[in-house]
Structure formats: structure tokens, C-alpha cells
Design a protein around this motif. Structure first.
Motif, short mmCIF file in Angstrom:
data_model
loop_
_atom_site.label_atom_id
_atom_site.label_comp_id
_atom_site.label_asym_id
_atom_site.label_seq_id
_atom_site.Cartn_x
_atom_site.Cartn_y
_atom_site.Cartn_z
N THR A 429 -14.17 -34.01 27.70
CA THR A 429 -15.20 -33.37 28.57
C THR A 429 -15.54 -32.37 28.64
N GLY A 430 -16.44 -33.25 29.48
CA GLY A 430 -18.14 -32.25 29.95
C GLY A 430 -18.92 -32.21 28.19
N TRP A 431 -18.78 -33.37 27.97
CA TRP A 431 -19.35 -33.13 26.19
C TRP A 431 -20.89 -33.22 26.59
N GLU A 432 -21.59 -32.15 25.92
CA GLU A 432 -23.38 -32.18 26.19
C GLU A 432 -23.18 -31.53 27.20
N LYS A 433 -23.32 -31.26 27.95
CA LYS A 433 -23.57 -31.16 29.55
C LYS A 433 -23.21 -29.82 29.54
N PRO A 434 -24.36 -29.39 30.92
CA PRO A 434 -24.45 -27.36 31.24
C PRO A 434 -23.03 -27.54 31.64
N GLY A 435 -22.72 -26.15 30.80
CA GLY A 435 -21.42 -25.80 31.61
C GLY A 435 -20.04 -26.14 30.55
N GLY A 436 -20.37 -26.81 30.14
CA GLY A 436 -19.70 -27.64 29.11
C GLY A 436 -19.51 -27.49 27.58
N VAL A 437 -18.88 -28.53 26.99
CA VAL A 437 -18.42 -28.19 25.33
C VAL A 437 -20.35 -28.71 24.29
N CYS A 438 -20.56 -28.21 23.78
CA CYS A 438 -21.88 -28.87 22.98
C CYS A 438 -21.36 -28.69 21.29
N ARG A 439 -20.44 -28.09 20.56
CA ARG A 439 -20.07 -28.28 19.44
C ARG A 439 -18.62 -28.33 19.56
N LEU A 440 -18.73 -28.96 18.32
CA LEU A 440 -17.25 -30.17 17.33
C LEU A 440 -16.45 -29.06 16.90
N ASP A 441 -16.85 -27.48 16.77
CA ASP A 441 -15.53 -26.55 16.79
C ASP A 441 -15.66 -25.94 18.06
N LYS A 442 -15.18 -25.94 19.36
CA LYS A 442 -15.76 -25.60 20.22
C LYS A 442 -14.62 -26.79 21.28
N VAL A 443 -14.09 -27.34 20.67
CA VAL A 443 -14.01 -28.39 21.93
C VAL A 443 -12.31 -28.19 22.07
N ALA A 444 -10.88 -27.46 21.33
CA ALA A 444 -9.78 -27.22 21.94
C ALA A 444 -9.91 -26.71 23.27
N GLY A 445 -9.04 -27.53 23.99
CA GLY A 445 -8.98 -26.96 25.56
C GLY A 445 -9.62 -28.59 26.36
N ARG A 446 -10.90 -29.02 26.09
CA ARG A 446 -11.68 -29.94 26.64
C ARG A 446 -11.31 -31.47 25.42
N GLU A 447 -10.07 -31.55 24.87
CA GLU A 447 -9.55 -32.79 24.88
C GLU A 447 -9.63 -33.41 25.34
N ASN A 448 -9.51 -35.37 25.38
CA ASN A 448 -9.20 -36.17 26.63
C ASN A 448 -10.29 -36.41 27.32
N VAL A 449 -9.96 -37.48 27.49
CA VAL A 449 -10.80 -37.58 28.97
C VAL A 449 -10.06 -37.31 30.16
N GLY A 450 -10.51 -35.21 30.63
CA GLY A 450 -9.83 -34.98 31.72
C GLY A 450 -10.21 -35.10 33.46
N CYS A 451 -9.84 -34.63 34.50
CA CYS A 451 -10.28 -34.56 35.58
C CYS A 451 -11.54 -33.97 36.16
N GLU A 452 -12.31 -33.77 34.99
CA GLU A 452 -13.63 -33.81 35.50
C GLU A 452 -15.15 -34.46 34.88
N SER A 453 -14.11 -35.59 33.98
CA SER A 453 -15.28 -36.29 33.10
C SER A 453 -14.76 -37.27 34.14
N CYS A 454 -14.59 -37.41 35.06
CA CYS A 454 -14.10 -38.66 36.64
C CYS A 454 -15.19 -37.48 38.10
N HIS A 455 -14.38 -36.72 38.02
CA HIS A 455 -15.20 -35.99 38.71
C HIS A 455 -15.63 -34.79 39.07
N GLY A 456 -16.32 -34.17 38.27
CA GLY A 456 -17.78 -34.15 37.85
C GLY A 456 -16.92 -32.80 37.51
N PRO A 457 -17.42 -31.92 37.40
CA PRO A 457 -17.02 -30.04 37.00
C PRO A 457 -17.41 -29.35 38.06
N GLY A 458 -15.95 -28.85 38.18
CA GLY A 458 -15.27 -28.60 39.43
C GLY A 458 -15.06 -27.26 39.54
#
Length: 515
Positions: A429-458
Motif C-alpha cells: 500500500t502506498g508504494w513510491e507515493k508521497p507519504g507512502g513507502v519507497c524502501r524495500l526494507d521498510k514495507v512492514a505495516g504496509r504489506e498487502n492491498v490495503g484500504c488506502e490502495s483503493c481509497h487513497g491516502p487517509g
């Protein structure tokens, strides 16, 4: 990935020809690796790949996706078990998929190019042309791979049984004509042109009088999705391969007792009709197999039928070809690399080694050089994660947890591709987007297609819940960022959306029984 193509687009010229007896001779090993092929063999088999765009294999997001260097290698090596010499040629634009890479992509894409080169060498590659996608990391990197290259405007003459084959590379009609003349002067009786241009441009070049080329392969596409189909042309000998390594071109050369100009063998009508019918049936079955919620029993039944149909078509595509009795001839057939076809063990080892290496390389690069995503612009929302959403929308989570979106990261882990940059973006969720996650070593907590993948940053919505600061009802344009032609060729918005809706998530919440 399969596209519904006509029988014509599947097979440029299936052979419906007679076979002739050839005089016996002692087998001899050829430069192409055949242990049974004779130097005076009455024919040859030529395999051509082009526009592979750095694909070792399909992404695997959908069922029955075509392609893969290991499947291509199996086709070439199986043909080499026969009595005819087999030559493998690549048309270029194969090593990389983009003309420029981001710094974080470099380790992965260079490793992939080396894996492709290793597999091509093992397949007995005799020559390859080059395109701009081969020079993404510079000419020195390309040349360092040690592949047998053919420079633009160059020609190479190869032994092909009782005849000689010329391979020429050019990007315009004048270049083709000049290089073909040189190949003919070098003894080539059949000339294959590798044309660095689109199929439309190749057709224009083929109209040049006395071009000197017997078959022209358009090796370049104008954009990533222009190569979705195999493209033959009946009026002139021009073909274009399905891109990303999803098909091989097979050219069977058949020699008459007396050498003469090569003619294109015509398709047997009954063979073409059968091939076209098989392709249509495969496309329909693939679509049903990929339907969300298909019953396992039905899926298994369809998959068995797919395997039977692929095997039947494969027999058509690999049937031996001999001269038709009217001089030297050739036939042209596309070989779609279907998922049910075998993979060559040696080439598969190369792919497996790449998969094992690249995740580690990418993770190490992220730890050493990775940078966090930039903060959102003032007044714009940031990503906050599912936990914040659950504070107010707990009733939505049972529906999400039952969906495949909830298991998106695990599907990568199961395949060992959770740190592959080609895959991560649609499973985080939020890959390479402002306020999202841009590092493979920091994806913890953002795994999977979460709410914000479809509804946008919340973040703004979490602070002040409103329909105006969140995407309340995501439309198709949101879905196709991941469910595109590359990853989800059978995606249909109206069919897929109900699979992620339910009580409390797009539908009225379930009424709790009174105590």
C-alpha cells in the motif's frame, strides 16, 4: 498472457506439404549442437526471438500466462533432437524493458540481463541484432555479456545443412538491400532480415523492388503494448513476434534436389482452421479459468482441456516440413510459449538462480542507498495504514480479510518474489507515493492491498472524516493501475468488484440479532 488472436495471427503459414525421402548419411555434430544433423541435410530449422524486453518469464499474476526463456529453450532443444540443423537467432531489444533505469532498478535489471544472456548461450544462439533497449546500461555492458552480435547494417552467413543462411540487420530499406546483397555474395541462398522497426515500417521496406530478403522480421515495437499479438502478413514476407518472450518464430527451410529461389509455402486450409479453432477455444477457457470465485472442480476440468488443446496445437506447429517439389521453400509458424509446455531444466536453473539472487541484491541496495518517500505537499493526505481505518470502519474488515487483497504480500512470499521491484508496487500500500513507502526494507505495516490502495491516502480523512477527503467509491481507473493488460489480462470491472464488496464494505452492514 494470452490475447484472442485469429488463426492467421497465430500461424503465418502452416505447412500442408508432402514429404520426400532423403538418402541416408552418417550423422555429424553441427555448430548448432545437433548430434544427428548432417552437413548436407535437406533442410534446416530456424528459431527467432525478438522484443523480449528483459522478460525471463511472465509475472504469474494470472493463470496460464505465456512466455519464459526456459520454455523457449525447451522448444529449441527438442528440435535439435531431430536430423536437421537448428539455428537460434535473436532480433534484439531483448536485454532490458526500459531505456532508462532508476538507481534502485540497476542491480536487478543488470542481473536479469546476465541471466537472459546465459540462457541464450545455452540455447546455442548463433547471432543477434541489437536495439536501444539492449543499450540501457551502455554498449560496454552489452558487449561484456559475450553474445554473438550483429551490428546494424551488418550481415552474417551461416551453414544450414545443404544451403547457407544469411542474417542481416538494418532499420531501412536501403540498408536491407545493401546487406542482403553482401550476404548473397557470401553464398547465402536464404536471407533473413532483422528489421529494427515496427511491422508497418517493415511492410513498407518489403515493398522495395529486388530487396534481396526472403523473410523480414520486425523486431521493434513503438510502445510496451504494441507487441500484444503475433503479426503475420500474407502479401509480403513480413512477421512480428508477440513481445516479452511470449512466442518464438519457427522457420522451416526445405531444400529441393536442385537449389533455387525460396518460396513461401502456403497454408493447408484444414490445418489453419484447426489452429484457429484451438486458439479461440483456449482464449475462452483462459477467461473462465481466471474468473474470480470459479469452482475448483470446474477450474481443474478446464485446465485439463487446455493442456489437451495446447498439445494438439503444438503437434501442428512442430510437424516436419519438406520441400513441396517445386524448388526450395520455407514455412513460417508462431510457437506460443504456453504455460503447459515444458521448461528446459538448464534454463530453469538460470531463472531460479536469478530469483534467489535478485531479492537479496535489492534488499541490500535499499538498506545501503534507499531513501524514504517525500512527504506530501502541504494540505495533501499521507498514508496511515489499515489500523487507523479500523478505528472507524471495523465492520469493513471481515470482507477485506476474506479477499485476495488481504493475501497479496503472501503470494509474493510464496513465490520468493517479495523483493522483486517488478512485483512490489501492486502488493504494498502506498508504494513510491508521497507519504507512502519507497524502501524495500521498510514495507512492514504496509504489506498487502490495503484500504488506502483503493481509497487513497487517509490521514486527512482520519483527522476529519468526510466524503470529500477520501475516495469513497473507487472506480475502474483505480483498479487498472494494477489490474492492467500486463498483470490481469482478463480483468473486467463489473465481474471483479463484487468479489471485494460485502456487508459493511460497499453493502449495508449485517444486522445483528437481538439478544
Amino acid at each position: 498472457m494470452r490475447r484472442l488472436v485469429t488463426g492467421l495471427a497465430l500461424l503465418a503459414a502452416l505447412s500442408g506439404c508432402s514429404r520426400k525421402e532423403s538418402r541416408p548419411a552418417e550423422p555429424a555434430t553441427t555448430p548448432q549442437g545437433n548430434t544427428t544433423a548432417r552437413a548436407d541435410a535437406p533442410g534446416a530449422i530456424l528459431f527467432v526471438s525478438a522484443d523480449v524486453r528483459g522478460y525471463l518469464g511472465p509475472c504469474g499474476c494470472s493463470e496460464n500466462m505465456r512466455g519464459g526463456i526456459a520454455r523457449a529453450a525447451a522448444q529449441v532443444k527438442e528440435a535439435r533432437k531431430g536430423a536437421l540443423p537448428v539455428l537460434y537467432v535473436d532480433g534484439g531489444d531483448s536485454l532490458f524493458g526500459e531505456p532508462q533505469l532508476k538507481p534502485e532498478q540497476v542491480p536487478q535489471e543488470e542481473r536479469k540481463a546476465r541471466a537472459l544472456a546465459e540462457a541464450m548461450k545455452d540455447m546455442g544462439l548463433v547471432v543477434r541484432a541489437t536495439g536501444e533497449l539492449d543499450d540501457t546500461r551502455g554498449a560496454a555492458f552489452r558487449q561484456g555479456l559475450g553474445l554473438p552480435e550483429l551490428a546494424p547494417g551488418g550481415e552474417k552467413v551461416l551453414a544450414a545443412g545443404a544451403r547457407k543462411l544469411g542474417v542481416v540487420s538494418a532499420s531501412d530499406a536501403a540498408g536491407l538491400k545493401q546487406t542482403a546483397a553482401k550476404a548473397r555474395a557470401g553464398g547465402a541462398q536464404f536471407v533473413l532480415g532483422l528489421f529494427h522497426g515496427t511491422v508497418q515500417q517493415a511492410q513498407q521496406a518489403a515493398a522495395t523492388p529486388e530487396l534481396g530478403v526472403d523473410l523480414l522480421v520486425a523486431t521493434h515495437t513503438a510502445s510496451e503494448f504494441d507487441g500484444e499479438e503475433n503479426k503475420p502478413a500474407r502479401d509480403v514476407p513480413v512477421v512480428a513476434l508477440q513481445s516479452k518472450g511470449r512466442s518464438l518464430l519457427r522457420v522451416d527451410l526445405a531444400y529441393d534436389a536442385k537449389p533455387g529461389p525460396f518460396t513461401l509455402q502456403k497454408t493447408a486450409a484444414d490445418t489453419e482452421r484447426e489452429a484457429a479453432s484451438i486458439e479461440r477455444r483456449l482464449a475462452l477457457m483462459d477467461k473462465e479459468i481466471n474468473l474470480p470465485g470459479i469452482l475448483p472442480e470446474r477450474k481443474q476440468l478446464l485446465q485439463q482441456k487446455v493442456e489437451e488443446l495446447v498439445a494438439r496445437r503444438q503437434a501442428l506447429l512442430t510437424a516436419p516440413v519438406a520441400a513441396a517439389g517445386e524448388g526450395d521453400s520455407f514455412s513460417v509458424r508462431f510457437v506460443p510459449l504456453e504455460s503447459t509446455l515444458p521448461s528446459d531444466p538448464e534454463a530453469q536453473k538460470v531463472v531460479t538462480a536469478y530469483d534467489a539472487d535478485v531479492g537479496k541484491m535489492n534488499l541490500e541496495w535499499a538498506k545501503a542507498h534507499g531513501q524514504d518517500c517525500p512527504a506530501p505537499e502541504k494540505g495533501k493526505a499521507a498514508f496511515v495504514g489499515n489500523a487507523s481505518c479500523a478505528e472507524c470502519h471495523e465492520e469493513s474488515f471481515p470482507v477485506w480479510e476474506a479477499s485476495k487483497h488481504h493475501h497479496a504480500w503472501k503470494t509474493l512470499e510464496d513465490a520468493g518474489k517479495q523483493f522483486h521491484l517488478n512485483c512490489t508496487g501492486c502488493h504494498v500500500t502506498g508504494w513510491e507515493k508521497p507519504g507512502g513507502v519507497c524502501r524495500l526494507d521498510k514495507v512492514a505495516g504496509r504489506e498487502n492491498v490495503g484500504c488506502e490502495s483503493c481509497h487513497g491516502p487517509g490521514s486527512l480523512h482520519a483527522e476529519d472524516p468526510s466524503d470529500t477527503n477520501i475516495i469513497a467509491r473507487p472506480g475502474q481507473d483505480v483498479c487498472v493501475t494494477c489490474h492492467n493488460r500486463e498483470n490481469s489480462p482478463h480483468f473486467d470491472f463489473a465481474t471483479y468488484v463484487p468479489k471485494i464488496l460485502g456487508p459493511g464494505h460497499g453493502q449495508p452492514p449485517a444486522v445483528k440479532p437481538k439478544p
